[in-house]
Design an enzyme around this catalytic site. Structure first.
Site, PDB file in Angstrom:
ATOM      1  CG  HIS A 118      -1.773   1.193   1.388  1.00  0.00           C
ATOM      2  ND1 HIS A 118      -3.139   1.122   1.351  1.00  0.00           N
ATOM      3  CD2 HIS A 118      -1.485   2.500   1.598  1.00  0.00           C
ATOM      4  CE1 HIS A 118      -3.645   2.341   1.528  1.00  0.00           C
ATOM      5  NE2 HIS A 118      -2.651   3.189   1.684  1.00  0.00           N
ATOM      6  CD  GLU A 119       1.428   3.572   3.557  1.00  0.00           C
ATOM      7  OE1 GLU A 119       1.605   4.630   2.906  1.00  0.00           O
ATOM      8  OE2 GLU A 119       0.378   3.350   4.188  1.00  0.00           O
ATOM      9  CG  HIS A 168       0.514   6.060  -1.081  1.00  0.00           C
ATOM     10  ND1 HIS A 168      -0.583   6.668  -1.659  1.00  0.00           N
ATOM     11  CD2 HIS A 168       0.027   5.375  -0.012  1.00  0.00           C
ATOM     12  CE1 HIS A 168      -1.674   6.368  -0.968  1.00  0.00           C
ATOM     13  NE2 HIS A 168      -1.336   5.576   0.027  1.00  0.00           N
TER      14      HIS A 168
END
Length: 176
Positions: free
Chosen positions: A79-80, A83
């Protein structure tokens, strides 16, 4: 001073393994090289992780990692990373944090289900909250940080439903 939580070596290794696997997958699919992001275990509160775009860093909540090991590593690390990759590939202008570019990066590049938020229990990391009210009778739990900003006159928060400024019901003052 905040207490430092020591993350077991095997968990740090699992984080790095997943990070490197997903980074290699992204490099292969996007036909582009990316530097390895740095990992820190300084994230606090109920947030599982954060991506610091300019620093090219992923911050991980050590308590939530320790409590949710495998699921945390499988969900939060990609998820990170997504980004960071979206920032490098698309830039920042006009890009929503969990918008179509991020969803595409999660699903088609990193091959992970795109989910905005985690479902981990936060009882051990949840801080004190303050109850606020508005015109539509909704109750709103604000963190101590937001509460203090209101008390100092630095900020106001609005109800998303009715648009009214949230008001604190100081129960201790009402009882005294």
């Amino acid at each position: 001073m905040m207490k430092t939580i020591r993350v077991p070596i095997f968990l740090q290794q699992n984080v790095m393994r997943t990070l490197r696997e997903k980074l290699a997958l992204a490099e292969q699919k996007l036909e582009q090289k990316f530097p390895e992001p740095s990992i820190s275990y300084k994230q606090r509160g109920t947030t599982a992780g954060s991506a610091y775009l300019k620093e090219w860093e992923i911050r991980i909540n050590p308590t939530l990692l320790i409590e949710n090991t495998e699921t945390f590593v499988d969900e939060v690390v990609p998820h990170e990373l997504a980004h960071l990759l979206v920032y490098r590939v698309f830039g920042r202008k006009g890009i929503a944090p969990h918008g179509s570019e991020w969803k595409w990066m999660m699903q088609h590049v990193l091959e992970v289900t795109a989910s905005r938020t985690h479902n981990f229990s936060v009882s051990t990391v949840k801080s004190r909250t303050f109850i606020y009210h508005c015109a539509c009778s909704s109750t709103h739990e604000l963190t101590i940080r937001r509460h203090n900003k209101i008390i100092r006159g630095e900020n106001q928060y609005l109800c998303r439903k009715c648009g009214e400024i949230l008001k604190w019901e100081n129960i201790a003052a009402a009882e005294g």
